[in-house]
Design an enzyme around this catalytic site. Structure first.
Site, PDB file in Angstrom:
ATOM      1  N   GLY A  24     -25.623  28.390  -8.985  1.00  8.41           N
ATOM      2  CA  GLY A  24     -25.244  27.236  -9.676  1.00  8.41           C
ATOM      3  C   GLY A  24     -26.192  25.893  -8.799  1.00  8.41           C
ATOM      4  O   GLY A  24     -26.790  26.161  -7.823  1.00  8.41           O
ATOM      5  N   GLU A  53     -30.820  31.893   1.125  1.00  4.25           N
ATOM      6  CA  GLU A  53     -31.644  32.047  -0.028  1.00  4.25           C
ATOM      7  C   GLU A  53     -33.231  31.458   0.448  1.00  4.25           C
ATOM      8  O   GLU A  53     -33.971  31.962  -0.110  1.00  4.25           O
ATOM      9  CB  GLU A  53     -31.095  31.026  -1.300  1.00  4.25           C
ATOM     10  CG  GLU A  53     -29.911  31.466  -1.869  1.00  4.25           C
ATOM     11  CD  GLU A  53     -29.577  30.437  -2.819  1.00  4.25           C
ATOM     12  OE1 GLU A  53     -30.093  29.921  -3.538  1.00  4.25           O
ATOM     13  OE2 GLU A  53     -28.260  30.122  -2.783  1.00  4.25           O
ATOM     14  N   HIS A  64     -34.720  27.126  -8.934  1.00  4.50           N
ATOM     15  CA  HIS A  64     -34.301  28.075  -8.280  1.00  4.50           C
ATOM     16  C   HIS A  64     -32.956  28.002  -7.663  1.00  4.50           C
ATOM     17  O   HIS A  64     -32.030  28.879  -7.616  1.00  4.50           O
ATOM     18  CB  HIS A  64     -35.381  28.467  -6.996  1.00  4.50           C
ATOM     19  CG  HIS A  64     -36.293  29.389  -7.461  1.00  4.50           C
ATOM     20  ND1 HIS A  64     -36.590  30.279  -6.910  1.00  4.50           N
ATOM     21  CD2 HIS A  64     -37.397  29.091  -8.033  1.00  4.50           C
ATOM     22  CE1 HIS A  64     -37.620  31.173  -7.074  1.00  4.50           C
ATOM     23  NE2 HIS A  64     -38.259  30.339  -8.032  1.00  4.50           N
ATOM     24  N   ASP A  65     -32.607  26.618  -7.217  1.00  4.58           N
ATOM     25  CA  ASP A  65     -31.502  26.320  -6.764  1.00  4.58           C
ATOM     26  C   ASP A  65     -30.312  26.522  -7.826  1.00  4.58           C
ATOM     27  O   ASP A  65     -29.271  27.324  -7.570  1.00  4.58           O
ATOM     28  CB  ASP A  65     -31.237  24.711  -6.395  1.00  4.58           C
ATOM     29  CG  ASP A  65     -29.763  24.259  -5.718  1.00  4.58           C
ATOM     30  OD1 ASP A  65     -29.520  25.104  -4.961  1.00  4.58           O
ATOM     31  OD2 ASP A  65     -29.417  23.329  -6.116  1.00  4.58           O
ATOM     32  N   PRO A 107     -35.296  34.705 -12.092  1.00  2.00           N
ATOM     33  CA  PRO A 107     -36.370  35.490 -12.511  1.00  2.00           C
ATOM     34  C   PRO A 107     -37.608  35.451 -12.085  1.00  2.00           C
ATOM     35  O   PRO A 107     -37.924  34.319 -11.383  1.00  2.00           O
ATOM     36  CB  PRO A 107     -36.400  34.771 -14.239  1.00  2.00           C
ATOM     37  CG  PRO A 107     -35.123  34.148 -14.119  1.00  2.00           C
ATOM     38  CD  PRO A 107     -34.414  33.751 -13.005  1.00  2.00           C
ATOM     39  N   HIS A 135     -43.826  25.383 -17.456  1.00  2.00           N
ATOM     40  CA  HIS A 135     -45.136  26.146 -17.096  1.00  2.00           C
ATOM     41  C   HIS A 135     -46.145  25.319 -17.732  1.00  2.00           C
ATOM     42  O   HIS A 135     -47.421  25.934 -17.246  1.00  2.00           O
ATOM     43  CB  HIS A 135     -45.094  27.493 -17.407  1.00  2.00           C
ATOM     44  CG  HIS A 135     -44.289  28.420 -16.772  1.00  2.00           C
ATOM     45  ND1 HIS A 135     -43.971  29.765 -16.954  1.00  2.00           N
ATOM     46  CD2 HIS A 135     -43.536  27.943 -15.183  1.00  2.00           C
ATOM     47  CE1 HIS A 135     -42.906  30.215 -15.890  1.00  2.00           C
ATOM     48  NE2 HIS A 135     -42.716  29.116 -15.081  1.00  2.00           N
ATOM     49  N   THR A 136     -45.997  24.369 -18.335  1.00  2.00           N
ATOM     50  CA  THR A 136     -47.161  23.431 -18.717  1.00  2.00           C
ATOM     51  C   THR A 136     -47.895  22.583 -17.510  1.00  2.00           C
ATOM     52  O   THR A 136     -49.027  22.331 -17.592  1.00  2.00           O
ATOM     53  CB  THR A 136     -46.774  22.272 -19.796  1.00  2.00           C
ATOM     54  OG1 THR A 136     -47.835  21.557 -20.123  1.00  2.00           O
ATOM     55  CG2 THR A 136     -45.587  21.450 -19.048  1.00  2.00           C
ATOM     56  N   ASP A 166     -50.755  26.893 -16.715  1.00  2.00           N
ATOM     57  CA  ASP A 166     -51.545  26.451 -18.209  1.00  2.00           C
ATOM     58  C   ASP A 166     -53.030  26.116 -17.859  1.00  2.00           C
ATOM     59  O   ASP A 166     -53.472  25.182 -17.277  1.00  2.00           O
ATOM     60  CB  ASP A 166     -51.013  24.911 -18.598  1.00  2.00           C
ATOM     61  CG  ASP A 166     -51.132  24.444 -19.903  1.00  2.00           C
ATOM     62  OD1 ASP A 166     -52.492  24.779 -20.559  1.00  2.00           O
ATOM     63  OD2 ASP A 166     -50.825  23.539 -20.514  1.00  2.00           O
TER      64      ASP A 166
END
Length: 345
Positions: free
Chosen positions: A91, A104, A85-86, A177, A207-208, A259
Site C-alpha cells: 500500500g 523493502e 513499487h511503494d 510485478p 513505460h512510454t 519506448d
C-alpha cells in the site's frame, strides 16, 4: 465525473472494436469492470488537508523537483517507478523509503530503484517550513504527479492525509510485478489491490518513458527466443531484436529505453509499438496479444488523448491503495523518510 465519462467512452470504444468482430464474450468481461472514479480515496484524505498547516507544500515540491530533473531528466521516470513499487507492495505508505537491514529498499527487486535522494531533499525543505506535518507518503505521491507533468503528462489533483508506515519487510518487495508474469497473474495482482483491467493497461503505459537494464531482459532476448525457456515469450520485431542483442551482448549493466520510438515523451506511442512487436518487456507485449487487454490497447492507439486523461484517473486509484490515514495508530509522520521516528530521537 469527467473521469467516469471518459471511462464510459473507453468502454464504448472497446465494444466497437471487439463486438463488431464477433467477440461479444470479451466485451462482457470489459463492460463488467468497475468504472474508475475521480475521487476513489479514503474519506479521511482531502484536497485541502494542508491548506492551513502547510500551504506552501506543493510549491516546495514543484520547485525542488524541477531542480533535480533539470540536472538529470531520468529521475522523473524513476519517481513514477518508485511510487508504483511503494504502493504495490503493501500500500501507499512510504515503506519503500525505509532504509534498514531487511527492508523493502534492500531487496533484490529494489536494487535499481532511484529517486530516494530527491524525496529526502524535498522532505528536508518541507520540514523547515512545516515540521512534523507532512508525511513522506504524501510527498512521494505529489512528487510523482509533478514528475509526470514535467515529462509532458497530465496533471491531477492529489488528495492528502496519508501517514507513513513504521514497518518495511524485504519479502514484501517480491509482490511487485517483475515484467515476466502472465496477464492472468497481473490481473489477479491488480484486482487484489482494488485496481481493474483498464488500470492494468493504462498504468503499463507509464513505460512510454523510462528504461530497464539489459540484465533484466536477457531471458527475453535469448532463452525465450531459442526454445530453451519453459515460458512462452511473445515475439519481438526482427530488426528491434537485432538492435537489442547487439546493445546488450557484452554489457548487462547498460540500459534500454522502454519506448524505442519516443523515449523521452509522455504519449501513447508505447501502445503503437506493441502493434509492431516492439514491446520490450514480455508483459508489455502480451497486452497486445491477450484478448482481454488487446481491445483496450487498440482503443488507446486510436484515441491518444484518452490515454492521457485515463492515466490521471488510474494514478489517483493507485495512490489510494491501502493508505494509512486519520487516527490509524499504525502510521506516523516521519521527520526523516529513511527511518521511523523512534530511530530519530
Amino acid at each position: 465525473m469527467k473521469s467516469s465519462v471518459l471511462s464510459l467512452f473507453l468502454l464504448s470504444i472497446i465494444c466497437t472494436t471487439s463486438c463488431g468482430h464477433g467477440e461479444e464474450d470479451s466485451f462482457r468481461t470489459f463492460s463488467a469492470l468497475p468504472i474508475p472514479e475521480t475521487l476513489p480515496f479514503d474519506n479521511l484524505l482531502s484536497f485541502d488537508y494542508y491548506n492551513q498547516r502547510c500551504p506552501q507544500l506543493e510549491q516546495i515540491i514543484h520547485t525542488k523537483l524541477k531542480q533535480w530533473v533539470a540536472k538529470d531528466h531520468t529521475l522523473a521516470a524513476s519517481l513514477l517507478r518508485l511510487h508504483f513499487h511503494d504502493c504495490f507492495a503493501t500500500g501507499c505508505d512510504a515503506s519503500i523509503l525505509l532504509n534498514h537491514e531487511g527492508s523493502e529498499r534492500r531487496a533484490e527487486a529494489s536494487k535499481t530503484l532511484r529517486g530516494f535522494q530527491v524525496i529526502d531533499d524535498i522532505k528536508v525543505e518541507v520540514e523547515k517550513s512545516c515540521p512534523a506535518i507532512v508525511s513522506c507518503t504524501d510527498i512521494l505521491t505529489a512528487a510523482t504527479r509533478d514528475a509526470t507533468v514535467l515529462l509532458g503528462g497530465p496533471y491531477w489533483r492529489v488528495p492528502y492525509g496519508r501517514k507513513d508506515s513504521r514497518i518495511s519487510n524485504v519479502k514484501d518487495a517480491e509482490m511487485v510485478p517483475s515484467g515476466r508474469e502472465s496477464i492472468t497473474t497481473l490481473l489477479e495482482l491488480f484486482q487484489s489491490r482494488g485496481l481493474n483491467l483498464i488500470d492494468l493497461v493504462v498504468l503499463s503505459g507509464a513505460h512510454t518513458i523510462g528504461r530497464t537494464s539489459c540484465g533484466a531482459i536477457q531471458r527475453r532476448l535469448y532463452q525465450g527466443l531459442n526454445g530453451t525457456s519453459s515460458m512462452p515469450y511473445p515475439p519481438l520485431d526482427d530488426h528491434y531484436l537485432d538492435f537489442l542483442q547487439r546493445k546488450c551482448r557484452c554489457a548487462s549493466g547498460d540500459y534500454v529505453d522502454l519506448d524505442a520510438t519516443t523515449p523521452t515523451t509522455f504519449d501513447s506511442q508505447f501502445y503503437a509499438n506493441l502493434q509492431k512487436n516492439m514491446g520490450l518487456l514480455s508483459t508489455d507485449q502480451m497486452l497486445y496479444s491477450d484478448p482481454r487487454t488487446s481491445p483496450i490497447v487498440n482503443s488507446l492507439i486510436g484515441a491518444p488523448s484518452l490515454f492521457i486523461h485515463q492515466f490521471s484517473a488510474s494514478m489517483v486509484r493507485l495512490a489510494n491503495i491501502q493508505v494509512l490515514s486519520g487516527l490509524d495508530e499504525v502510521g506516523e509522520i516521519r521527520t526523516n523518510c529513511n527511518f521511523v521516528n523512534s530511530y530519530n530521537t
